[in-house]
Scaffold this motif. Structure first.
Motif, PDB file in Angstrom:
ATOM      1  N   THR A  71      64.435 -30.688  -0.659  1.00  0.00           N
ATOM      2  CA  THR A  71      63.412 -31.835   0.022  1.00  0.00           C
ATOM      3  C   THR A  71      62.378 -31.035   0.825  1.00  0.00           C
ATOM      4  N   ARG A  72      62.594 -30.349   1.510  1.00  0.00           N
ATOM      5  CA  ARG A  72      61.741 -29.523   2.229  1.00  0.00           C
ATOM      6  C   ARG A  72      60.758 -28.834   1.580  1.00  0.00           C
ATOM      7  N   ALA A  73      61.125 -28.077   0.311  1.00  0.00           N
ATOM      8  CA  ALA A  73      60.417 -27.304  -0.451  1.00  0.00           C
ATOM      9  C   ALA A  73      59.391 -28.410  -1.177  1.00  0.00           C
ATOM     10  N   GLN A  74      59.990 -29.476  -1.553  1.00  0.00           N
ATOM     11  CA  GLN A  74      59.061 -30.447  -2.212  1.00  0.00           C
ATOM     12  C   GLN A  74      57.885 -30.937  -1.363  1.00  0.00           C
ATOM     13  N   ARG A  75      58.404 -31.113   0.061  1.00  0.00           N
ATOM     14  CA  ARG A  75      57.194 -31.541   0.969  1.00  0.00           C
ATOM     15  C   ARG A  75      56.257 -30.656   1.088  1.00  0.00           C
ATOM     16  N   ASP A  76      56.500 -29.153   1.096  1.00  0.00           N
ATOM     17  CA  ASP A  76      55.821 -28.152   1.358  1.00  0.00           C
ATOM     18  C   ASP A  76      54.936 -27.840   0.083  1.00  0.00           C
ATOM     19  N   LEU A  77      55.299 -28.650  -1.099  1.00  0.00           N
ATOM     20  CA  LEU A  77      54.549 -28.441  -2.487  1.00  0.00           C
ATOM     21  C   LEU A  77      54.885 -27.213  -3.049  1.00  0.00           C
ATOM     22  N   LEU A  78      56.423 -26.401  -2.752  1.00  0.00           N
ATOM     23  CA  LEU A  78      56.716 -25.169  -3.517  1.00  0.00           C
ATOM     24  C   LEU A  78      57.426 -25.883  -4.703  1.00  0.00           C
ATOM     25  N   GLY A  80      58.605 -29.416  -7.418  1.00  0.00           N
ATOM     26  CA  GLY A  80      58.389 -30.866  -7.718  1.00  0.00           C
ATOM     27  C   GLY A  80      59.486 -31.297  -8.453  1.00  0.00           C
ATOM     28  N   PHE A  81      59.958 -32.634  -8.224  1.00  0.00           N
ATOM     29  CA  PHE A  81      60.896 -32.936  -9.039  1.00  0.00           C
ATOM     30  C   PHE A  81      60.743 -34.724  -8.979  1.00  0.00           C
ATOM     31  N   PRO A  82      61.012 -35.299 -10.136  1.00  0.00           N
ATOM     32  CA  PRO A  82      60.754 -36.714 -10.122  1.00  0.00           C
ATOM     33  C   PRO A  82      61.613 -37.721  -9.226  1.00  0.00           C
ATOM     34  N   ASN A  83      62.775 -37.426  -8.886  1.00  0.00           N
ATOM     35  CA  ASN A  83      63.648 -38.003  -8.291  1.00  0.00           C
ATOM     36  C   ASN A  83      64.775 -37.182  -7.686  1.00  0.00           C
ATOM     37  N   PRO A  84      65.794 -37.560  -6.952  1.00  0.00           N
ATOM     38  CA  PRO A  84      66.800 -37.003  -6.378  1.00  0.00           C
ATOM     39  C   PRO A  84      67.896 -36.271  -7.190  1.00  0.00           C
ATOM     40  N   TYR A  86      67.380 -34.274  -9.363  1.00  0.00           N
ATOM     41  CA  TYR A  86      67.065 -32.961  -9.887  1.00  0.00           C
ATOM     42  C   TYR A  86      67.435 -32.355 -11.236  1.00  0.00           C
ATOM     43  N   GLN A  87      67.228 -33.217 -12.029  1.00  0.00           N
ATOM     44  CA  GLN A  87      67.379 -33.106 -13.260  1.00  0.00           C
ATOM     45  C   GLN A  87      66.504 -31.906 -14.061  1.00  0.00           C
ATOM     46  N   ASP A  88      65.135 -32.204 -13.553  1.00  0.00           N
ATOM     47  CA  ASP A  88      64.105 -31.275 -13.945  1.00  0.00           C
ATOM     48  C   ASP A  88      63.391 -30.829 -12.654  1.00  0.00           C
ATOM     49  N   VAL A  89      63.500 -29.649 -12.132  1.00  0.00           N
ATOM     50  CA  VAL A  89      62.727 -29.240 -11.037  1.00  0.00           C
ATOM     51  C   VAL A  89      61.814 -28.184 -11.506  1.00  0.00           C
ATOM     52  N   GLU A  90      60.504 -28.483 -11.016  1.00  0.00           N
ATOM     53  CA  GLU A  90      59.329 -27.615 -11.398  1.00  0.00           C
ATOM     54  C   GLU A  90      59.025 -26.569 -10.088  1.00  0.00           C
ATOM     55  N   ILE A  91      59.128 -25.498 -10.325  1.00  0.00           N
ATOM     56  CA  ILE A  91      58.600 -24.457  -9.140  1.00  0.00           C
ATOM     57  C   ILE A  91      57.086 -24.220  -9.238  1.00  0.00           C
ATOM     58  N   ARG A  92      56.397 -24.334  -8.201  1.00  0.00           N
ATOM     59  CA  ARG A  92      54.898 -24.472  -8.074  1.00  0.00           C
ATOM     60  C   ARG A  92      54.282 -23.316  -7.852  1.00  0.00           C
ATOM     61  N   LEU A  93      55.091 -22.038  -7.758  1.00  0.00           N
ATOM     62  CA  LEU A  93      54.590 -20.699  -7.496  1.00  0.00           C
ATOM     63  C   LEU A  93      54.219 -19.988  -8.592  1.00  0.00           C
ATOM     64  N   SER A  94      53.187 -19.489  -8.619  1.00  0.00           N
ATOM     65  CA  SER A  94      52.942 -18.688  -9.902  1.00  0.00           C
ATOM     66  C   SER A  94      53.553 -17.388  -9.503  1.00  0.00           C
ATOM     67  N   PRO A  95      53.592 -16.501 -10.569  1.00  0.00           N
ATOM     68  CA  PRO A  95      54.391 -15.425 -10.487  1.00  0.00           C
ATOM     69  C   PRO A  95      53.686 -14.219  -9.408  1.00  0.00           C
ATOM     70  N   GLU A  96      52.431 -14.511  -9.539  1.00  0.00           N
ATOM     71  CA  GLU A  96      51.589 -13.575  -8.655  1.00  0.00           C
ATOM     72  C   GLU A  96      52.109 -13.800  -7.046  1.00  0.00           C
TER      73      GLU A  96
END
Length: 127
Positions: A71-78, A80-84, A86-96
């Motif tokens: 939840t904190r990682a979603q708040r910090d935009l690291l 994203g997931f559509p609801n609690p 966690y069926q599909d969690v997208e990590i928003r960090l690029s490999p770099e």
């Protein structure tokens, strides 16, 4: 593990995961179990679970700590997931970005190994 807070530890962990996968699927129980199993594996020996207050409820197969960290990682935009679910969690960090974060994080190589174990645990659960 060097003295870092929960947010720093989890950001480093997510950076390790981002080097392997940018999308996690499996749902709440699968992700919770995979995380807890990774912590209990040899790759997780460096993590001071008591200092970070990481807990796990075997009855419900969830880690309240892990769920708060997500939840904190979603708040910090690291992530994203559509609801609690966690069926599909997208990590928003690029490999770099992930590489840069791990270089600045104590135990970056150990975090990568922990993340690898976590991803393997998810893959095993999906099989």
């Amino acid at each position: 593990m060097a003295s870092v807070g929960s947010d720093e530890f989890f950001a480093g962990f997510l950076a390790g995961v981002a080097l392997l996968r940018l999308r996690l699927t499996g749902g709440r129980v699968v992700l919770n179990r995979a995380f807890w199993s990774a912590l209990k594996a040899p790759e997780g020996d460096f993590v001071d679970r008591d200092a970070l207050a990481i807990d796990y409820d075997p009855l419900y197969a969830v880690s309240p700590w892990f769920e708060r960290a997500l939840t904190r990682a979603q708040r910090d935009l690291l992530i994203g997931f559509p609801n609690p679910s966690y069926q599909d969690v997208e990590i928003r960090l690029s490999p770099e970005q992930a590489q840069q974060l791990l270089r600045a994080t104590p135990d970056g190589e150990k975090l990568k190994a922990l993340a690898k174990r976590f991803v393997e645990n998810i893959s095993c659960a999906a099989s």
